[in-house]
Design a protein around this motif. Structure first.
Motif, PDB file in Angstrom:
ATOM      1  N   LEU A  93       0.865  -1.204  -0.145  1.00 59.37           N
ATOM      2  CA  LEU A  93      -0.035  -0.026   0.060  1.00 59.37           C
ATOM      3  C   LEU A  93       0.932   1.403  -0.094  1.00 59.37           C
ATOM      4  N   ASP A  94       1.914   1.036   0.151  1.00 61.55           N
ATOM      5  CA  ASP A  94       2.933   2.536   0.280  1.00 61.55           C
ATOM      6  C   ASP A  94       2.939   3.114  -0.991  1.00 61.55           C
ATOM      7  N   GLY A  95       2.461   4.390  -0.839  1.00 60.77           N
ATOM      8  CA  GLY A  95       2.324   5.252  -2.030  1.00 60.77           C
ATOM      9  C   GLY A  95       1.095   4.995  -2.612  1.00 60.77           C
ATOM     10  N   LYS A  96       0.491   3.999  -2.377  1.00 58.58           N
ATOM     11  CA  LYS A  96      -0.674   3.718  -3.436  1.00 58.58           C
ATOM     12  C   LYS A  96      -2.063   3.785  -2.821  1.00 58.58           C
ATOM     13  N   GLY A  97      -2.074   3.415  -1.316  1.00 65.29           N
ATOM     14  CA  GLY A  97      -3.235   3.436  -0.553  1.00 65.29           C
ATOM     15  C   GLY A  97      -2.974   3.642   0.831  1.00 65.29           C
ATOM     16  N   TRP A  98      -3.742   3.320   1.571  1.00 62.60           N
ATOM     17  CA  TRP A  98      -3.537   3.645   3.353  1.00 62.60           C
ATOM     18  C   TRP A  98      -3.965   2.505   4.122  1.00 62.60           C
ATOM     19  N   ASN A  99      -2.990   2.178   5.142  1.00 64.94           N
ATOM     20  CA  ASN A  99      -3.234   1.082   6.007  1.00 64.94           C
ATOM     21  C   ASN A  99      -4.144   1.457   7.231  1.00 64.94           C
ATOM     22  N   SER A 100      -5.050   0.520   7.680  1.00 64.21           N
ATOM     23  CA  SER A 100      -5.504   0.938   9.144  1.00 64.21           C
ATOM     24  C   SER A 100      -4.534  -0.036   9.820  1.00 64.21           C
ATOM     25  N   LEU A 101      -4.218   0.443  11.176  1.00 62.87           N
ATOM     26  CA  LEU A 101      -3.372  -0.544  11.983  1.00 62.87           C
ATOM     27  C   LEU A 101      -4.157  -0.833  13.377  1.00 62.87           C
ATOM     28  N   TYR A 102      -4.246  -2.150  13.543  1.00 63.23           N
ATOM     29  CA  TYR A 102      -4.918  -2.674  14.717  1.00 63.23           C
ATOM     30  C   TYR A 102      -4.509  -3.858  15.204  1.00 63.23           C
ATOM     31  N   TRP A 103      -4.682  -4.032  16.474  1.00 60.26           N
ATOM     32  CA  TRP A 103      -4.337  -5.362  17.259  1.00 60.26           C
ATOM     33  C   TRP A 103      -5.487  -5.956  17.844  1.00 60.26           C
ATOM     34  N   ASN A 104      -6.488  -5.273  18.110  1.00 55.56           N
ATOM     35  CA  ASN A 104      -7.848  -5.670  18.575  1.00 55.56           C
ATOM     36  C   ASN A 104      -8.836  -4.864  18.349  1.00 55.56           C
ATOM     37  N   ASN A 105     -10.149  -5.368  18.601  1.00 55.62           N
ATOM     38  CA  ASN A 105     -11.307  -4.431  18.664  1.00 55.62           C
ATOM     39  C   ASN A 105     -12.217  -5.134  19.292  1.00 55.62           C
ATOM     40  N   HIS A 106     -13.624  -4.972  19.059  1.00 56.73           N
ATOM     41  CA  HIS A 106     -14.887  -5.609  19.812  1.00 56.73           C
ATOM     42  C   HIS A 106     -15.042  -6.817  19.136  1.00 56.73           C
ATOM     43  N   ASP A 107     -14.445  -7.448  17.918  1.00 59.39           N
ATOM     44  CA  ASP A 107     -14.386  -8.474  17.484  1.00 59.39           C
ATOM     45  C   ASP A 107     -13.182  -9.361  17.443  1.00 59.39           C
ATOM     46  N   GLN A 108     -12.343  -9.089  18.460  1.00 59.04           N
ATOM     47  CA  GLN A 108     -11.180  -9.821  18.392  1.00 59.04           C
ATOM     48  C   GLN A 108     -10.679  -9.688  20.070  1.00 59.04           C
ATOM     49  N   PRO A 109     -10.036 -10.840  20.372  1.00 57.14           N
ATOM     50  CA  PRO A 109      -9.674 -10.990  21.740  1.00 57.14           C
ATOM     51  C   PRO A 109      -8.519  -9.968  22.131  1.00 57.14           C
ATOM     52  N   ARG A 110      -8.150  -9.771  23.350  1.00 59.00           N
ATOM     53  CA  ARG A 110      -7.493  -8.642  23.808  1.00 59.00           C
ATOM     54  C   ARG A 110      -6.038  -9.012  23.173  1.00 59.00           C
ATOM     55  N   ALA A 111      -5.237  -7.807  22.893  1.00 60.17           N
ATOM     56  CA  ALA A 111      -3.980  -8.026  21.942  1.00 60.17           C
ATOM     57  C   ALA A 111      -3.043  -8.638  22.851  1.00 60.17           C
ATOM     58  N   VAL A 112      -2.794  -8.075  24.068  1.00 59.80           N
ATOM     59  CA  VAL A 112      -1.728  -8.457  24.770  1.00 59.80           C
ATOM     60  C   VAL A 112      -1.664 -10.019  25.072  1.00 59.80           C
ATOM     61  N   SER A 113      -2.936 -10.644  25.219  1.00 62.71           N
ATOM     62  CA  SER A 113      -3.184 -11.998  25.753  1.00 62.71           C
ATOM     63  C   SER A 113      -2.862 -13.006  24.390  1.00 62.71           C
ATOM     64  N   ARG A 114      -3.162 -12.355  22.974  1.00 58.78           N
ATOM     65  CA  ARG A 114      -3.081 -12.982  22.013  1.00 58.78           C
ATOM     66  C   ARG A 114      -1.946 -13.158  21.202  1.00 58.78           C
ATOM     67  N   PHE A 115      -1.273 -11.817  21.177  1.00 60.61           N
ATOM     68  CA  PHE A 115      -0.181 -11.752  20.401  1.00 60.61           C
ATOM     69  C   PHE A 115       1.345 -11.704  21.299  1.00 60.61           C
ATOM     70  N   ALA A 116       0.952 -11.660  22.739  1.00 60.63           N
ATOM     71  CA  ALA A 116       2.414 -11.466  23.363  1.00 60.63           C
ATOM     72  C   ALA A 116       2.158 -12.536  24.849  1.00 60.63           C
ATOM     73  N   THR A 117       1.899 -11.822  25.921  1.00 63.68           N
ATOM     74  CA  THR A 117       1.550 -12.554  27.021  1.00 63.68           C
ATOM     75  C   THR A 117       0.772 -11.752  28.069  1.00 63.68           C
ATOM     76  N   ASP A 118      -0.116 -12.395  28.855  1.00 66.15           N
ATOM     77  CA  ASP A 118      -0.700 -11.653  29.850  1.00 66.15           C
ATOM     78  C   ASP A 118      -0.067 -11.908  31.273  1.00 66.15           C
ATOM     79  N   ASP A 119       0.890 -12.805  31.322  1.00 59.29           N
ATOM     80  CA  ASP A 119       1.755 -13.258  32.556  1.00 59.29           C
ATOM     81  C   ASP A 119       2.081 -11.768  33.090  1.00 59.29           C
ATOM     82  N   PRO A 120       1.332 -11.874  34.465  1.00 57.77           N
ATOM     83  CA  PRO A 120       1.743 -10.512  35.147  1.00 57.77           C
ATOM     84  C   PRO A 120       3.129  -9.971  35.305  1.00 57.77           C
TER      85      PRO A 120
END
Length: 558
Positions: free
Chosen positions: A319-346
């Motif tokens: 998309l560089d120079g041609k379109g535009w990205n939206s950037l997101y890890w999570n939303n109302h339809d996705q699980p919590r980002a830290v739990s899904r892509f990394a760790t929620d270990d305290p």
């Protein structure tokens, strides 16, 4: 390239049902959101994306709309909306409404008329077909499990619903339907809203003849997504929408587009195109799908870093120079980002949340922050089916466990705990008091039990908190054309521990290094030659050593 205001913006997503209750009925509302606008402004966001607040039977938490020009009573009145909008604008915040026009509620007056007969004025507002040998017109499955057709005895026909039976699909082939949509868009834009997030907008153009879909071995229904996404007239419809409505207002638009590729997105969001500003693509949040196609997304396996990098890099480069990205890890339809892509270990949650934020916000595109992400909120880790509320999750359990016997109940519960939409829908964690400061009544949905440890009040004045780290990330973007517009260069794409990349713009280079593991590793990307370290989630800089979940960003001036 003409620079647009939404390219430099950061969007904060509010799920109103779970954000702030003002009247003690246990459900978040518009007056509650108005009270919390200073918090969103303090974070540094520019735009609020508001999930649906229209009148609805709430079979799918507001994504089944019965009146597009009325407010759901539990959220307040139109006067409450007007007050919220005016206060947001006075605060310097823009409002992005959710536009849900692939389907309506079956309680909408259009459908109530359409279902009566084949010859009333609304007869062709929806997609109706005659039975074939006494069965549904084709084999399409619904996104929410089961078949995508429901029989209506009054018409003697089936109607199409790609989602729940209470969400019949509109017939966009009918020009009267399109005019209805343009009118409701103008209604909100004339009120002063600043744009739309468009729900599953790439499903509005259905393929000619509605052919059968491919069926996975052993599956009951066909997967309709390859047929219904990015249909033959989608460009025509979006161009007409832009011509008739959007081009007359200075607004921001993002289209949710399951199944779309970067090549598709360039068609819809081209910097010189006349359709939308950006799309929500699903590639990176669909990477850990179950190997058994019949189970779709239901799985509990982590996303592999190499796959994640490949996906995000593909969209950045294309998309560089041609379109535009939206950037997101999570939303109302996705699980919590830290739990899904990394760790929620305290032990590592705070560093991991900061690391994910850095990795995302330094990319090219418009970042979206989902309520609670800026606090490092985690998945809720439910253990029994009665804990869940989400229609998609409950339907999937009944189909996969009780009907098709694909998995046992404990396995499916593990899948739900990992990826159910309900993980993101627990009430906002404001403070450590009863009900986390969300309501004085009984919350509509159970709180995440970790709210005494993870909440806004404990973070807003803590310089080391996830909240204040996100403030720094947002402030950096607001003051750096390099971060906003720079081109993207992937580094070591086959590295399964570290996500590193560079951005280049007008003689400046940004270097982003993120350790996605709980181990210390060593990587040398020439960071010793950098002009400065812009941000990092450790107070000091250990040079080529990357500590657990460490992230750091350097700038080079050529």
């Amino acid at each position: 390239m003409t620079k647009k205001w939404w390219q430099n913006a950061v969007v904060y997503q509010v799920y109103p049902r779970s954000y702030q209750d003002s009247n003690g009925d246990g459900v978040g509302d518009l007056a509650g959101l108005t009270q919390r606008l200073p918090y969103i402004k303090r974070l540094g966001a520019d735009v609020i994306w508001l999930n649906p607040i229209y009148k609805s039977p709430d079979k799918d938490n507001g994504y089944d709309i019965s009146d597009y020009q009325a407010i759901q009573p539990v959220y307040g009145s139109m006067a409450d909306f007007d007050q919220m909008l005016a206060t947001a604008h006075q605060t310097g915040l823009k409002i992005l409404m959710d536009l849900v026009v692939n389907h309506t509620s079956d309680q909408h007056k259009w459908f109530q008329e359409s279902r009566q007969s084949k010859d009333n004025p609304y007869a062709d507002y929806y997609i109706w077909r005659d039975p074939v040998d006494g069965h549904a017109p084709n084999n399409w499955g619904s996104y929410f499990s089961g078949g995508a057709w429901t029989y209506e005895p009054k018409r003697g026909q089936y109607y199409l619903h790609l989602f729940a039976p209470g969400q019949p699909d509109l017939n966009w082939e009918n020009p009267k339907v399109r005019q209805e949509v343009w009118n409701l868009m103008r209604f909100w834009l004339d009120k002063g809203v600043d744009g739309f997030r468009m729900d599953v907008i790439n499903l509005i153009s259905k393929p000619a003849g509605l052919p059968d879909a491919p069926v996975a071995p052993g599956a009951q229904y066909g997967n309709s997504e390859p047929l219904v996404s990015d249909g033959p007239k989608l460009n025509d419809y979006l161009q007409e929408m832009n011509r008739e409505v959007l081009s007359h207002y200075d607004v921001m638009t993002v289209g949710e587009m399951p199944g779309s590729t970067p090549e598709d997105a360039i068609q819809y969001t081209g910097l010189d195109a006349n359709e939308l500003n950006m799309v929500f693509q699903f590639e990176h949040v669909g990477l850990s799908a179950n190997p058994d196609e019949r189970l779709g997304k239901w799985n509990d396996q982590p996303v592999q870093l190499i796959d994640l990098k490949r996906s995000l890099s593909r969209w950045q480069t294309a998309l560089d120079g041609k379109g535009w990205n939206s950037l997101y890890w999570n939303n109302h339809d996705q699980p919590r980002a830290v739990s899904r892509f990394a760790t929620d270990d305290p032990q590592y949650r705070v560093r991991a949340a900061k690391m994910l934020g850095t990795t995302l916000h330094m990319l090219q595109g418009t970042p979206y922050v989902y309520e609670g992400e800026e606090l490092g909120e985690t998945n809720v880790h439910y253990t029994k089916l009665s804990d869940y509320e989400d229609l998609e999750s409950l339907n999937a359990y009944h189909q996969n466990v009780e009907e098709d016997h694909l998995v046992d109940s404990q396995t499916m519960l593990k899948y739900l705990a990992h990826i159910s939409r309900d993980n993101a829908r627990t009430p906002m964690q404001w403070d450590a008091t009863a009900n986390a400061g969300f309501t004085t009544g009984k919350p509509w949905f159970a709180l995440n039990p970790n709210y005494p440890q993870i909440n806004a009040k404990s973070q807003v004045d803590d310089d080391q908190s996830v909240f204040n780290y996100y403030r720094q990330l947002i402030a950096l973007r607001h003051h750096s054309d390099l971060i906003v517009y720079g081109s993207y260069q992937a580094l070591d794409p086959e590295d399964n521990q570290v996500f590193a990349y560079k951005r280049h713009y007008q003689g400046q280079t940004l270097l982003v290094i993120s350790n996605f593991t709980a181990e210390s590793v060593t990587r040398d990307y020439g960071q010793a030659q950098a002009s400065q370290r812009l941000i990092g989630n450790y107070a000091d800089d250990a040079g080529t050593t990357l500590r657990p979940y460490e992230t750091k960003v350097y700038q080079f001036n050529d």
